[in-house]
Design a protein around this motif. Sequence first.
Motif, mmCIF file in Angstrom:
data_model
loop_
_atom_site.group_PDB
_atom_site.id
_atom_site.type_symbol
_atom_site.label_atom_id
_atom_site.label_comp_id
_atom_site.label_asym_id
_atom_site.label_seq_id
_atom_site.Cartn_x
_atom_site.Cartn_y
_atom_site.Cartn_z
ATOM 1 N N PRO A 1 -22.525 20.556 78.285
ATOM 2 C CA PRO A 1 -23.206 19.366 78.793
ATOM 3 C C PRO A 1 -24.110 19.708 79.969
ATOM 4 C CG PRO A 1 -20.923 19.399 79.507
ATOM 5 C CD PRO A 1 -21.088 20.538 78.548
ATOM 6 N N THR A 2 -25.086 18.836 80.200
ATOM 7 C CA THR A 2 -26.006 19.003 81.320
ATOM 8 C C THR A 2 -25.386 18.401 82.568
ATOM 9 O OG1 THR A 2 -27.893 18.915 79.847
ATOM 10 C CG2 THR A 2 -28.314 18.480 82.168
ATOM 11 N N GLY A 3 -25.475 19.140 83.688
ATOM 12 C CA GLY A 3 -24.859 18.685 84.920
ATOM 13 C C GLY A 3 -25.795 18.864 86.091
ATOM 14 N N PRO A 4 -25.403 18.333 87.253
ATOM 15 C CA PRO A 4 -26.247 18.472 88.447
ATOM 16 C C PRO A 4 -26.322 19.915 88.915
ATOM 17 C CG PRO A 4 -24.141 17.448 88.989
ATOM 18 C CD PRO A 4 -24.195 17.536 87.500
ATOM 19 N N ALA A 5 -27.355 20.197 89.695
ATOM 20 C CA ALA A 5 -27.551 21.563 90.181
ATOM 21 C C ALA A 5 -26.442 21.986 91.138
ATOM 22 C CB ALA A 5 -28.915 21.669 90.867
ATOM 23 N N ALA A 6 -25.803 21.029 91.810
ATOM 24 C CA ALA A 6 -24.726 21.368 92.729
ATOM 25 C C ALA A 6 -23.531 21.982 92.007
ATOM 26 C CB ALA A 6 -24.296 20.125 93.503
ATOM 27 N N VAL A 7 -23.332 21.618 90.738
ATOM 28 C CA VAL A 7 -22.237 22.208 89.969
ATOM 29 C C VAL A 7 -22.490 23.701 89.756
ATOM 30 C CG1 VAL A 7 -21.059 22.181 87.745
ATOM 31 C CG2 VAL A 7 -21.653 20.036 88.863
ATOM 32 N N LEU A 8 -23.730 24.038 89.444
ATOM 33 C CA LEU A 8 -24.073 25.446 89.267
ATOM 34 C C LEU A 8 -23.912 26.221 90.573
ATOM 35 C CD1 LEU A 8 -25.139 27.601 87.348
ATOM 36 C CD2 LEU A 8 -27.458 26.938 87.985
ATOM 37 N N LEU A 9 -24.272 25.605 91.695
ATOM 38 C CA LEU A 9 -24.061 26.241 92.996
ATOM 39 C C LEU A 9 -22.573 26.440 93.274
ATOM 40 C CD1 LEU A 9 -25.099 27.248 95.735
ATOM 41 C CD2 LEU A 9 -25.079 24.864 96.525
ATOM 42 N N GLY A 10 -21.758 25.453 92.927
ATOM 43 C CA GLY A 10 -20.318 25.593 93.113
ATOM 44 C C GLY A 10 -19.721 26.693 92.254
ATOM 45 N N TRP A 11 -20.183 26.792 91.012
ATOM 46 C CA TRP A 11 -19.715 27.874 90.149
ATOM 47 C C TRP A 11 -20.083 29.244 90.723
ATOM 48 C CZ3 TRP A 11 -21.138 25.990 84.504
ATOM 49 C CH2 TRP A 11 -20.289 24.934 84.180
ATOM 50 N N THR A 12 -21.284 29.357 91.269
ATOM 51 C CA THR A 12 -21.709 30.633 91.849
ATOM 52 C C THR A 12 -20.853 31.007 93.055
ATOM 53 O OG1 THR A 12 -23.976 30.157 91.128
ATOM 54 C CG2 THR A 12 -23.683 31.879 92.783
ATOM 55 N N LEU A 13 -20.593 30.038 93.939
ATOM 56 C CA LEU A 13 -19.745 30.315 95.104
ATOM 57 C C LEU A 13 -18.324 30.676 94.684
ATOM 58 C CD1 LEU A 13 -20.911 27.515 97.580
ATOM 59 C CD2 LEU A 13 -21.476 29.945 97.634
ATOM 60 N N THR A 14 -17.822 30.011 93.644
ATOM 61 C CA THR A 14 -16.472 30.321 93.169
ATOM 62 C C THR A 14 -16.395 31.732 92.618
ATOM 63 O OG1 THR A 14 -16.126 27.976 92.642
ATOM 64 C CG2 THR A 14 -14.659 29.565 91.607
ATOM 65 N N ALA A 15 -17.388 32.122 91.833
ATOM 66 C CA ALA A 15 -17.391 33.481 91.278
ATOM 67 C C ALA A 15 -17.500 34.527 92.381
ATOM 68 C CB ALA A 15 -18.545 33.630 90.287
ATOM 69 N N LEU A 16 -18.358 34.283 93.371
ATOM 70 C CA LEU A 16 -18.467 35.224 94.489
ATOM 71 C C LEU A 16 -17.170 35.300 95.283
ATOM 72 C CD1 LEU A 16 -22.074 34.472 95.840
ATOM 73 C CD2 LEU A 16 -21.305 36.436 94.503
ATOM 74 N N GLY A 17 -16.507 34.161 95.452
ATOM 75 C CA GLY A 17 -15.233 34.170 96.167
ATOM 76 C C GLY A 17 -14.162 34.967 95.453
ATOM 77 N N LEU A 18 -14.064 34.823 94.138
ATOM 78 C CA LEU A 18 -13.088 35.604 93.378
ATOM 79 C C LEU A 18 -13.400 37.098 93.446
ATOM 80 C CD1 LEU A 18 -12.543 33.431 90.162
ATOM 81 C CD2 LEU A 18 -10.877 33.912 91.963
ATOM 82 N N ALA A 19 -14.674 37.452 93.317
ATOM 83 C CA ALA A 19 -15.038 38.872 93.379
ATOM 84 C C ALA A 19 -14.784 39.457 94.760
ATOM 85 C CB ALA A 19 -16.509 39.044 92.993
ATOM 86 N N LEU A 20 -15.033 38.683 95.805
ATOM 87 C CA LEU A 20 -14.849 39.194 97.166
ATOM 88 C C LEU A 20 -13.376 39.275 97.539
ATOM 89 C CD1 LEU A 20 -16.507 40.100 99.615
ATOM 90 C CD2 LEU A 20 -16.442 37.749 100.448
ATOM 91 N N ALA A 21 -12.562 38.352 97.030
ATOM 92 C CA ALA A 21 -11.139 38.344 97.380
ATOM 93 C C ALA A 21 -10.311 39.258 96.504
ATOM 94 C CB ALA A 21 -10.594 36.909 97.279
ATOM 95 N N GLY A 22 -10.902 39.874 95.481
ATOM 96 C CA GLY A 22 -10.138 40.727 94.578
ATOM 97 C C GLY A 22 -9.401 41.872 95.257
ATOM 98 N N PRO A 23 -10.069 42.697 96.087
ATOM 99 C CA PRO A 23 -9.336 43.792 96.748
ATOM 100 C C PRO A 23 -8.216 43.310 97.660
ATOM 101 C CG PRO A 23 -11.698 44.182 96.831
ATOM 102 C CD PRO A 23 -11.520 42.792 96.318
ATOM 103 N N GLY A 24 -8.474 42.237 98.406
ATOM 104 C CA GLY A 24 -7.422 41.719 99.277
ATOM 105 C C GLY A 24 -6.235 41.179 98.508
#
Length: 439
Positions: A277-300
Motif C-alpha cells: 500500500p501507499t503510505g506517507p513519507a514519514a513511514v519510509l523515514l521511520g523504516w530507515t531509522l529503524t534499519a539503521l538502529g538495528l544495524a548500529l546496535a548489532g555489535p552491542g
Amino acid sequence: MLALRLSRSAHPAVQLRRLLVAAASAGTGFLLLCTLGHALTHPEASATSVLRLAWCVIPLAATVYFALAVARTDPGTRPRPGLAAIGLGPVRLLAVSATTTALSTLLGSMLALLLFLHLRGDLTGMPFDGAAAGFLAADADLPLPATLTLLSLVPLASSVSVALMLRPRDTRLAARAAAPKLFGTAGALRPGGTGAGRATPGPRTGDDQVRAGADAHSASEVTPGAEPAAAPESRIERPDPTDLPWGAALLAAGLAVEGYASRTATGADVPLPTGLPTGPAAVLLGWTLTALGLALAGPGLTHLCGRLLQAVRPGALRLLAGRGLMEESARIGRPLGVVCAVASGAYTMAVLYDPSDPAFGPLTTLGALVVAGSTVATLVTAAVEARQARAETTAALLRLGAPTKTLRSAAALRTGALLALFVPLTLVVAELAALPLAR
C-alpha cells in the motif's frame, strides 16, 4: 596484472565469494538499466523514473556492503611478513584489493548489460530474444553516457568503500599519542615551563649515545621475518560502547516516527514497490531509522548476549561460548544487525501484501533477492572470517585436550543464544513497522 594473477591463483572458496559479488553486481546493474528503460519508455513520467532510481539505492548499498566483506576476508591481499621487501606494502596491497573488487563488480555490470541488450532484442541468437522489448524501450536508442554512468556506480562505489575502510592505519602513532605523559619527572618536558620544571639537555655519555642509536634503529627498522606487532588484521576488534545506546535511540526514534505517521494523515504519499500500500513519507523515514538502529546496535547486542551467557556461575561450556561471542561481536554483530533489518522489512512486506493486487513484479522480486542474498552472504562471510580468526585458539584448546564435542557444543550454544535474542527482536520490530500501513 598483479590483481589478475592473485585472482586466478585464489582458493576455490575465495573464487566463489567473488562470483557471488559479481552476481549481486549483475542484479543491481540490471535494475539500474531497467530504470533507464522505463525513463525512455515513459518520458512524461519523470518523477516515477526518479523514484524507481531512488529505490535502487537499497540493492546498491547491499551489494557494496557484501563486496566490502569479501575484500576483508581475501587472504591474497592480507599483509604478511616479507611482502614489503618486494614492494608489496600495505598501500600496494590496498590497491590490489580495490582493483580485485572493481574487477569482480565490473564483470557483473558487463553481464547485466549483456542480459539487458539480449532482452531488448539488440543481441540475437539466444532464447528469449526481445522478450521485454516493449518494457525496455527497444524502439529507442540507448544513450551511451547514461548507460556507462549507471553501470559504473557499483564498481566505483565498491572500490572507494574498500579503499576507505581497509586503508592502512599506523597504530604505533596512535599508541604513542595515547600514552600517558608524565610532567615534572626527569627527562620530561613541561609545556611552556622553565627552570626546574624544564629538562635541560646535559652532556651525553657514550652509553647514552649507544642507547639512543639503538632506539632510533629499532624505531626505523623492522626485524626481517618478524610478525608486525600492530597489524590491523591481527588486532582484536572491540565494539564501540556507544553503538548500543545510539542504535537503541535510532530504533526508538524510527518507531516513534512510524507511530506519529500512522496518526496523522497529512503529508505526501510515497508509492511503495508492487503489491504494497501507499503510505506517507514519514513511514519510509521511520523504516530507515529503524534499519539503521538495528544495524548500529548489532555489535552491542551480540556483546551483551555473550555477557548474559556467562552470568550466574557459568561452567566451562557457557564461559567458552560467552567469551567467544564477546570477542566476535565487532566482527559478526554488524552483519547480524543488517540481516535483522532486512528480515524485519521482508516480514513487513509479507504482512502488508495485498493478495487481490497483482503479484510482485519481476524487478521487485529481483531487488528483494539481491538485498536478501547480499546481506545473508555478508553474514556468512563474516562468520567465516570469525572462524579463521579463532583457528589458533581452537588448535590450542585441542592441543590441551579439550574434547571436540565441547567446542561444537559451544558453537551451537552461541548460535542458539543469538537466535533467542535476535529473532524475537526482529519480529517485534517488524510488527511495529507494519502497524502504520496496516490500519
